[in-house]
Design a protein around this motif. Structure first.
Motif, PDB file in Angstrom:
ATOM      1  N   UNK A  87       2.591  19.167  -1.824  1.00 38.71           N
ATOM      2  CA  UNK A  87       2.554  20.529  -2.367  1.00 38.71           C
ATOM      3  C   UNK A  87       3.886  21.242  -2.141  1.00 38.71           C
ATOM      4  N   UNK A  88       4.449  21.060  -0.942  1.00 40.96           N
ATOM      5  CA  UNK A  88       5.719  21.716  -0.613  1.00 40.96           C
ATOM      6  C   UNK A  88       6.845  21.179  -1.492  1.00 40.96           C
ATOM      7  N   UNK A  89       6.897  19.857  -1.650  1.00 45.05           N
ATOM      8  CA  UNK A  89       7.970  19.255  -2.442  1.00 45.05           C
ATOM      9  C   UNK A  89       7.782  19.548  -3.930  1.00 45.05           C
ATOM     10  N   UNK A  90       6.536  19.673  -4.372  1.00 46.31           N
ATOM     11  CA  UNK A  90       6.269  20.013  -5.769  1.00 46.31           C
ATOM     12  C   UNK A  90       6.871  21.372  -6.089  1.00 46.31           C
ATOM     13  N   UNK A  91       6.704  22.322  -5.184  1.00 47.47           N
ATOM     14  CA  UNK A  91       7.273  23.655  -5.386  1.00 47.47           C
ATOM     15  C   UNK A  91       8.797  23.587  -5.453  1.00 47.47           C
ATOM     16  N   UNK A  92       9.396  22.778  -4.568  1.00 49.41           N
ATOM     17  CA  UNK A  92      10.858  22.647  -4.564  1.00 49.41           C
ATOM     18  C   UNK A  92      11.352  21.989  -5.853  1.00 49.41           C
ATOM     19  N   UNK A 124       1.928  12.937  -8.972  1.00 50.88           N
ATOM     20  CA  UNK A 124       1.486  14.278  -8.571  1.00 50.88           C
ATOM     21  C   UNK A 124       2.658  15.263  -8.613  1.00 50.88           C
ATOM     22  N   UNK A 125       3.843  14.822  -8.166  1.00 53.82           N
ATOM     23  CA  UNK A 125       5.024  15.687  -8.175  1.00 53.82           C
ATOM     24  C   UNK A 125       5.480  15.998  -9.609  1.00 53.82           C
ATOM     25  N   UNK A 126       5.148  15.079 -10.542  1.00 58.69           N
ATOM     26  CA  UNK A 126       5.500  15.308 -11.948  1.00 58.69           C
ATOM     27  C   UNK A 126       4.441  16.137 -12.667  1.00 58.69           C
ATOM     28  N   UNK A 127       3.322  16.420 -11.975  1.00 60.31           N
ATOM     29  CA  UNK A 127       2.298  17.287 -12.549  1.00 60.31           C
ATOM     30  C   UNK A 127       1.207  16.586 -13.318  1.00 60.31           C
ATOM     31  N   UNK A 128       0.994  15.282 -13.075  1.00 57.96           N
ATOM     32  CA  UNK A 128      -0.068  14.562 -13.769  1.00 57.96           C
ATOM     33  C   UNK A 128      -0.945  13.811 -12.766  1.00 57.96           C
ATOM     34  N   UNK A 129      -2.151  13.458 -13.197  1.00 61.94           N
ATOM     35  CA  UNK A 129      -3.044  12.632 -12.397  1.00 61.94           C
ATOM     36  C   UNK A 129      -2.721  11.168 -12.656  1.00 61.94           C
ATOM     37  N   UNK A 130      -2.660  10.401 -11.607  1.00 59.82           N
ATOM     38  CA  UNK A 130      -2.480   8.952 -11.728  1.00 59.82           C
ATOM     39  C   UNK A 130      -3.679   8.306 -11.056  1.00 59.82           C
ATOM     40  N   UNK A 188       0.833  -1.197   0.000  1.00 65.10           N
ATOM     41  CA  UNK A 188       0.000   0.000   0.000  1.00 65.10           C
ATOM     42  C   UNK A 188       0.871   1.253   0.000  1.00 65.10           C
ATOM     43  N   UNK A 189       1.921   1.275   0.829  1.00 63.43           N
ATOM     44  CA  UNK A 189       2.790   2.447   0.915  1.00 63.43           C
ATOM     45  C   UNK A 189       3.524   2.682  -0.405  1.00 63.43           C
ATOM     46  N   UNK A 190       3.973   1.622  -1.047  1.00 61.82           N
ATOM     47  CA  UNK A 190       4.701   1.759  -2.306  1.00 61.82           C
ATOM     48  C   UNK A 190       3.788   2.262  -3.422  1.00 61.82           C
ATOM     49  N   UNK A 191       2.535   1.820  -3.409  1.00 61.94           N
ATOM     50  CA  UNK A 191       1.577   2.287  -4.421  1.00 61.94           C
ATOM     51  C   UNK A 191       1.249   3.761  -4.210  1.00 61.94           C
ATOM     52  N   UNK A 192       1.044   4.142  -2.964  1.00 56.51           N
ATOM     53  CA  UNK A 192       0.771   5.557  -2.683  1.00 56.51           C
ATOM     54  C   UNK A 192       1.967   6.430  -3.066  1.00 56.51           C
ATOM     55  N   UNK A 193       3.170   5.916  -2.845  1.00 56.84           N
ATOM     56  CA  UNK A 193       4.364   6.672  -3.220  1.00 56.84           C
ATOM     57  C   UNK A 193       4.431   6.855  -4.734  1.00 56.84           C
ATOM     58  N   UNK A 229      -1.394   8.271   5.720  1.00 53.90           N
ATOM     59  CA  UNK A 229      -0.281   9.195   5.535  1.00 53.90           C
ATOM     60  C   UNK A 229       0.510   9.377   6.817  1.00 53.90           C
ATOM     61  N   UNK A 230      -0.028   8.903   7.937  1.00 53.98           N
ATOM     62  CA  UNK A 230       0.733   8.962   9.199  1.00 53.98           C
ATOM     63  C   UNK A 230       1.944   8.038   9.151  1.00 53.98           C
ATOM     64  N   UNK A 231       1.922   7.088   8.177  1.00 56.35           N
ATOM     65  CA  UNK A 231       3.064   6.219   7.986  1.00 56.35           C
ATOM     66  C   UNK A 231       4.293   7.077   7.676  1.00 56.35           C
ATOM     67  N   UNK A 232       5.398   6.908   8.402  1.00 56.90           N
ATOM     68  CA  UNK A 232       6.566   7.769   8.175  1.00 56.90           C
ATOM     69  C   UNK A 232       7.166   7.619   6.793  1.00 56.90           C
ATOM     70  N   UNK A 233       6.818   6.581   6.055  1.00 56.89           N
ATOM     71  CA  UNK A 233       7.354   6.398   4.712  1.00 56.89           C
ATOM     72  C   UNK A 233       6.578   7.123   3.644  1.00 56.89           C
ATOM     73  N   UNK A 234       5.487   7.813   4.005  1.00 58.05           N
ATOM     74  CA  UNK A 234       4.629   8.444   3.010  1.00 58.05           C
ATOM     75  C   UNK A 234       4.587   9.957   3.180  1.00 58.05           C
ATOM     76  N   UNK A 235       4.350  10.631   2.065  1.00 59.24           N
ATOM     77  CA  UNK A 235       4.151  12.079   2.092  1.00 59.24           C
ATOM     78  C   UNK A 235       2.664  12.379   2.214  1.00 59.24           C
ATOM     79  N   UNK A 236       2.303  13.369   3.040  1.00 53.46           N
ATOM     80  CA  UNK A 236       0.906  13.773   3.076  1.00 53.46           C
ATOM     81  C   UNK A 236       0.675  14.859   2.018  1.00 53.46           C
TER      82      UNK A 236
END
Length: 562
Positions: free
Chosen positions: A486-491, A133-139, A122-127, A474-481
């Motif tokens: 949004x923050x990483x997308x800007x970076x 999302x970070x690349x700017x497309x819907x999956x 589940x975590x790998x699929x969400x990642x 998303x509380x899983x430490x391996x996942x981004x909320x």
């Protein structure tokens, strides 16, 4: 436009479903396969693909590969001035692929179907979805790699009752799935696999054998020398697919090492890995409740499946030769294109329903009373068993352990062990209950829902009060909320990928820099070539640049054959 993407450990591909069926797009170098490698240059720009792959040797501390294996974890890799999570590295690869698609079609890509290993958690699929999302497309759809491979082989066009076993050995992961076509439905009966078994592990075997035979230790090699060695060994591994003996000649430091290995010895070294492949195969057949004779076809996909020892093992197990008429490197990418066509409801495709299965058992931790009435915790109670057809929703009632409890904690796990300590924790949910009520009155109904994208939703409802709770994984430490995405997308937007028009020039320069690192006797000559080509680039004369690029490429080819 909607595209299909094979986001692989070693290579990635992109394409769409067009007038003549699935179509893959080439990158700026004219290749379908784009190496899944990222490098950051001195200016802070990102290089993706072949140029980055060459920089693994010449600039090992600024380059990274095989990061797909880290998806779903919080691992960070420092490249240049900043660190990157696996989702961000994958997003840079996706951005490069999207540029290739838009260059080929002139259309903006808005959505993608991305293939993932069937055994991804589940975590790998969400990642993977976060990388999109970070690349700017819907999956909106993830498709399991063996299912994609079956679509590439046209399972959806086979007669009812056709059963495929898809054996997918890629660079970093191994999957096996059993699928059946029935009444317009491609149904997965069972999936199994190993997320840490692939072509890279066979390359590790060759590296260990080389070092042992030459009396060397891994710590004797710096990052550049090791990168050079692994590149030579990768070439040897590929050549063993078509010839009985592979020769390796590599300069390490001040000495040139020569080594050879035959296919028989390689197969002997790889026997432990072959045995690891047998276990998922046997599990998938057992879970599907099928005998080998009941399979219509066996399909090999993934670049590592080219190794003769793989075909021999499969042939021995199933008593027949597997199919390999679709390019094993391209099968999953082509299947992802078909899936994209189905998602877009392309009129050229008959309506086909794709079903899949949950690759892991999903459940919660419970406590039980032993024969003496003592409470023992740490047991696994599955709500959804592995290889259950998805989408699926299952509900079960749980009780607090004792009177007067104020909370009931639900720890969510995936795995097959009866003890939660040996399974993988996905998250936890704390449910408030009334300590003044009895144990029975504080019963909590827990519902697990698992969808076609492999995303798990956990809900809990206290029977007496009707209060509902939902697990936020998303509380899983391996996942981004969502906020972190949004923050990483800007970076990431601040990190420029070199324009596609420059990729051919960057690739030949990176290759020249790699050969400068490797060939000590030719350093002066290679350096002169680099200086000359850089001077030509300054002219901005495209015809002159192309002429000199081809000339430099031929010179580098000649150098590598010496």
């Amino acid at each position: 436009m909607i595209v299909g993407i094979d986001l692989g450990t070693t290579h990635s591909l992109i394409g769409c479903y067009g007038e003549s069926g699935p179509r893959l797009f080439t990158n700026a170098l004219g290749e379908f396969l784009t190496p899944s490698v990222v490098s950051i240059d001195a200016d802070g720009h990102a290089l993706v693909g072949q140029a980055a792959r060459d920089r693994l040797v010449s600039h090992p501390h600024a380059s990274v590969a095989s990061f797909k294996r880290w998806m779903g974890t919080a691992r960070e890799t420092r490249l240049g001035e900043r660190t990157f999570r696996p989702e961000e590295l994958s997003a840079l690869v996706l951005r490069s692929l999207l540029a290739d698609a838009e260059a080929a079609t002139g259309e903006k890509v808005t959505e993608a179907v991305i293939s993932v290993p069937a055994y991804f958690s589940d975590a790998q699929r969400k990642a993977t979805q976060a990388a999109g999302a970070l690349a700017g497309i819907r999956v909106e759809r993830l498709i399991n790699e063996p299912t994609a491979a079956a679509l590439a082989y046209g399972l959806q066009e086979r007669p009812d009752g056709s059963r495929f076993l898809v054996f997918d050995l890629g660079g970093g992961t191994f999957d096996v799935s059993v699928l059946e076509m029935f009444d317009g439905v491609v149904e997965v009966h069972a999936s199994a696999g190993d997320n840490f078994l692939g072509g890279e592990d066979f390359l590790d075997l060759l590296e260990k054998a080389f070092l042992a035979d030459r009396g060397l230790r891994a710590q004797d090699l710096d990052a550049t020398a090791r990168g050079t060695l692994r590149q030579r060994l990768e070439t040897a591994k590929r050549s063993l697919a078509g010839q009985p003996v592979a020769e390796v000649r590599v300069t390490l430091g001040d000495t040139t090492q020569e080594w050879s290995i035959d296919e028989a010895r390689f197969a002997q070294l790889a026997e432990p890995l072959v045995q690891r492949m047998r276990a998922p195969l046997e599990r998938a057949m057992r879970d599907a409740r099928l005998q080998p004779s009941q399979l219509s076809e066996i399909v090999l996909v993934g670049g590592a499946s080219r190794m003769p020892l793989v075909a021999r093992m499969v042939s021995r197990m199933f008593g027949r030769l597997p199919l390999r008429h679709v390019n094993p490197d391209q099968a999953i990418g082509l299947g992802a294109c078909v899936a994209a066509g189905l998602k877009a409801r392309d009129r050229r495709l008959d309506e086909v329903v794709l079903t899949d299965v949950c690759p892991y058992s999903l459940g919660t931790a419970v406590a039980r009373r032993d024969a003496q009435g003592r409470i023992q915790g740490g047991f696994f109670e599955p709500l959804i068993h592995r290889n259950t057809v998805v989408p699926v929703s299952r509900e079960q009632e749980f009780l607090p352990i004792s009177e007067g409890q104020k909370h009931l904690r639900l720890d969510v796990y995936q795995g097959e062990s009866p003890l939660v300590e040996k399974n993988i924790k996905l998250g936890e949910l704390e449910v408030a209950i009334d300590p003044s009520r009895t144990i029975q009155e504080n019963a909590v109904a827990v519902r697990f829902t698992y969808d076609v994208n492999g995303v798990l939703q956990v809900e809990a409802q206290v029977r007496s009060s009707g209060q509902r709770y939902e697990l936020v994984l998303e509380q899983n430490p391996g996942l981004l909320d969502a906020a972190q995405i949004r923050q990483r997308l800007q970076a990431l937007q601040d990190i420029k990928i070199h324009p596609r028009s420059k990729q051919e020039n960057l690739a030949v320069l990176s290759r020249a820099e790699r050969l400068y690192e490797e060939y000590l006797h030719a350093r002066a000559q290679v350096q002169a070539w680099i200086a000359q080509f850089r001077a030509v680039l300054e002219t901005q004369d495209e015809m002159l640049i192309r002429e000199h690029r081809l000339e430099l490429g031929r010179a580098l080819d000649a150098l590598e054959t010496i």
